[in-house]
Design a protein around this motif. Structure first.
Motif, short mmCIF file in Angstrom:
data_model
loop_
_atom_site.label_atom_id
_atom_site.label_comp_id
_atom_site.label_asym_id
_atom_site.label_seq_id
_atom_site.Cartn_x
_atom_site.Cartn_y
_atom_site.Cartn_z
N UNK A 1 57.96 55.51 22.52
CA UNK A 1 56.88 54.53 22.37
C UNK A 1 57.44 53.18 21.96
N UNK A 2 58.44 53.18 21.10
CA UNK A 2 59.02 51.92 20.65
C UNK A 2 59.64 51.15 21.81
N UNK A 3 60.29 51.87 22.72
CA UNK A 3 60.86 51.21 23.90
C UNK A 3 59.76 50.59 24.75
N UNK A 4 58.64 51.27 24.89
CA UNK A 4 57.51 50.72 25.63
C UNK A 4 57.00 49.44 24.97
N UNK A 5 56.90 49.45 23.66
CA UNK A 5 56.40 48.28 22.94
C UNK A 5 57.24 47.04 23.20
N UNK A 6 58.52 47.25 23.46
CA UNK A 6 59.43 46.11 23.67
C UNK A 6 59.66 45.79 25.15
N UNK A 7 58.89 46.44 26.02
CA UNK A 7 59.05 46.19 27.46
C UNK A 7 58.36 44.89 27.86
N UNK A 8 58.78 44.35 29.00
CA UNK A 8 58.12 43.16 29.53
C UNK A 8 56.95 43.58 30.41
N UNK B 1 58.35 62.97 14.90
CA UNK B 1 59.16 61.95 15.55
C UNK B 1 58.62 61.55 16.92
N UNK B 2 57.96 62.47 17.61
CA UNK B 2 57.56 62.21 18.99
C UNK B 2 56.06 62.02 19.20
N UNK B 3 55.23 62.41 18.22
CA UNK B 3 53.78 62.44 18.46
C UNK B 3 53.16 61.06 18.61
N UNK B 4 53.81 60.02 18.11
CA UNK B 4 53.23 58.68 18.21
C UNK B 4 53.01 58.26 19.66
N UNK C 1 49.32 56.90 20.45
CA UNK C 1 49.14 55.45 20.66
C UNK C 1 49.70 54.94 21.99
N UNK C 2 50.24 55.83 22.80
CA UNK C 2 50.86 55.38 24.05
C UNK C 2 49.91 54.67 24.99
N UNK C 3 48.68 55.15 25.09
CA UNK C 3 47.72 54.53 26.02
C UNK C 3 47.40 53.10 25.61
N UNK C 4 47.34 52.86 24.33
CA UNK C 4 47.05 51.50 23.84
C UNK C 4 48.18 50.55 24.23
#
Length: 464
Positions: free
Chosen positions: A139-146, A172-175, A179-182
C-alpha cells in the motif's frame, strides 16, 4: 493423614488472623481453579457448541437473514445452559450482499482467476470492466505512485502475508485490504485487486472488510487467491501489458437491526462487578465461521457454564458477550461501550476469544503496574496446562481492545495462530479445522482466568 479443623474453629482462627485468612482464601481459589481446569479438559461442551452453531446456522454475515437466525440460536443456547440472565441489545448494521465475482486475464495469456469481493465493495458496471494492471508491492508503494501510472487501470497490491505464531504478518499486510481502494481511487484507478491476506496456498480467496472515503470515488475491490496472485505476478514479470476483465455484483441495501447477545452468571457478593468474556457471533459468508468465531463463542460460553455450575458462585458476575458485527468494523463492540459507558467502572477485567481454536500458550495482562506481579501470580495455575505468564501489554482482542480506553483492565489469552490465516475469511473456515482437545484447553484457561479474577481482591486500576 492430616485432618481438617472443625469449620467453626477454622472460622474463629481466620477472623483473628487475616493474613492466614487471605492465604486460606487464595489456596481455596487455586484449588477451585484447578478443578475447573480438569473438568474443562474432560468436557466436550465447547465442541458441541461449535458444531451446533456451524451446522444449525452456518454463515452469518451481519445484517443477513442468517445472522438473525444466529441471534435466536445464541439466546436459546445460553438459556438452555442455565445462565441466570440472557438478554440482547440492539445494534444497527449495514446490509451488504456479496453477489457474484469473476475475473479473467484477457491478454497476453488468457486465463480465468479465482477471487472474491471485499466486504462493502461496490459493484462493477453490469457488463464488468476491462483495464490494464498496475502492480505494487505494498500500500505504501501505491501511495507514492504517480497518477499517470495508475489512472484508468486496475491496481494490484501483491503483498504476501508472513506466517507467525502471533499472527503478526496479518498486521503488516492488512492495510492494503482496508485502505487500498481509497488510495487507488485517489490516483484514478478504476478498480483494485489484492493478494489475499492469508498464509495458505489454496486456490480460495480471503474476503474481509475494506473502507471507502466519502470524499473519494468508490471503486470495486476484490481479493485474489494466493495461487492466482502468483499467476498474475508471473505474467507481469514477462510483460507490463496485462489486461484484466473484472465483474463484481455486490449490493448495499441500507441498514437493519441485529443484536449483541449477553448471558450472565450472577456474582455471590459483588454482583454489580463484572468479569467480561467476549467473542463475536457474526461471521463472513464464505465458510461456516467455525474458527472465526464459533470456536470463540463456544470457549467463553463453556467456561462460564463451568463456573455457573460451581456449588458456590464467585464474588463477581461472569458476563458473556457475543458481539454483533465484528467482521464489518466492530460495530457491536462500539455499541456495547456506548450503551454501558456509565457501567465501565464496574468492569473488573475483560478478555475475548477471537483467534481460532488452537491452544493458548501465553497469558498477558493490562492492569495497574503496581499490582501486575500479584495479578500475574494469581494465574500461576495456568502453567500446568502449557500457558506461560506474559507481560503487561495486553490488548484484549477485537471488541475488548476498545475497553482499555475506558479504563477497563484486560487480558490477552494468546492462541497459537500459526495456521489461523490459512483459513481466515475463506470457504475453508469449517468445523474440521477445530481440534476438540485444543478447544478444551482453551476452555480450561478461560474458566480458570475468569474464576480467579472474579475472586480477586486486587485493585487492577488505574491502567497507567
Amino acid at each position: 493423614m492430616r485432618k481438617s479443623l472443625p469449620i467453626f474453629i477454622t472460622s474463629l482462627i481466620l477472623s483473628y488472623f487475616p493474613n492466614v485468612a487471605c492465604a486460606e482464601s487464595s489456596n481455596l481459589n487455586q484449588k477451585v481453579a484447578i478443578d475447573l481446569s480438569q473438568k474443562a479438559l474432560q468436557s466436550d461442551l465447547a465442541y458441541k457448541i461449535t458444531e451446533s452453531l456451524t451446522v444449525e446456522v452456518g454463515p452469518r454475515l451481519a445484517g443477513s437473514p442468517e445472522n438473525a437466525v444466529a441471534v435466536a440460536w445464541a439466546e436459546a443456547k445460553l438459556t438452555s445452559l442455565g445462565f441466570d440472565k440472557v438478554y440482547k441489545e440492539p445494534v444497527v448494521v449495514p446490509v451488504w450482499q456479496r453477489g457474484e465475482a469473476s475475473a479473467k486475464v484477457i491478454s497476453p495469456y488468457p486465463q480465468n482467476l479465482v477471487l472474491t469481493a471485499l466486504g462493502g465493495s461496490v459493484a462493477t458496471p453490469k457488463e464488468g470492466l476491462t483495464a490494464k494492471i498496475a502492480r505494487f508491492d505494498t500500500l505504501d508503494a501505491l501511495k507514492h505512485a504517480s497518477k499517470k501510472n495508475v489512472a484508468g487501470k486496475i491496481v494490484f497490491i501483491d503483498q504476501k502475508t508472513e506466517r507467525f505464531k502471533t499472527g503478526a504478518g496479518y498486521g503488516k499486510s492488512v492495510a492494503g485490504r482496508v485502505n487500498g481502494a481509497i488510495e487507488a481511487a485517489k490516483l484514478g484507478a478504476v478498480a483494485i485487486v489484492i493478494r489475499s491476506i492469508g498464509t495458505d496456498h489454496d486456490r480460495l480467496a480471503h474476503t474481509g472488510m475494506m473502507h471507502y472515503d466519502d470524499k473519494v470515488a468508490k471503486i470495486p475491490a476484490a481479493a485474489l487467491s494466493n495461487p492466482d496472485a502468483d499467476l498474475l505476478n508471473a505474467m507481469l514479470t514477462r510483460t507490463d501489458d496485462v489486461t484484466l476483465q473484472l465483474t463484481l455484483t455486490p449490493k448495499s441495501q441500507g441498514t437493519t437491526a441485529t443484536y449483541n447477545v449477553i448471558g450472565e452468571f450472577t456474582g455471590a457478593s459483588k454482583p454489580d462487578e463484572i468479569v467480561l468474556l467476549g467473542a463475536h457471533l457474526d461471521s463472513w459468508d464464505e465458510g461456516t465461521g467455525a474458527i472465526d468465531d464459533a470456536s470463540g463463542v463456544a470457549i467463553v460460553t463453556a467456561a462460564a457454564k463451568l463456573i455457573g455450575e460451581l456449588p458456590q458462585r464467585p464474588a463477581r458476575t461472569i458476563r458473556v458477550v457475543l458481539f454483533a458485527a465484528e467482521e464489518i468494523g466492530m460495530i457491536g463492540g462500539k455499541a456495547y461501550v456506548e450503551r454501558h459507558k456509565d457501567e465501565m467502572a464496574k468492569h473488573y477485567i475483560a478478555a475475548e476469544s477471537d483467534f481460532g481454536a488452537d491452544r493458548i500458550y501465553r497469558a498477558d495482562l493490562k492492569v495497574a503496574a503496581s499490582v501486575f506481579n500479584e495479578a500475574q501470580a494469581l494465574l500461576t495455575s495456568l502453567t500446568a496446562i502449557g500457558v506461560e505468564l506474559g507481560d503487561n501489554n495486553a490488548r484484549g482482542g477485537s471488541e475488548v481492545s476498545l475497553l482499555p480506553a475506558q479504563g477497563v483492565p484486560v487480558a490477552s489469552l494468546r492462541q497459537n495462530g500459526q495456521d489461523y490465516f490459512d483459513y481466515h475469511h475463506t470457504p475453508n473456515d469449517t468445523l474440521d479445522k477445530v481440534d476438540p482437545a485444543a478447544l478444551a484447553q482453551n476452555v480450561a484457561v478461560y474458566a480458570q482466568f475468569a474464576y480467579l479474577m472474579a475472586q480477586s481482591e486486587l485493585v487492577l486500576r488505574p491502567l497507567k
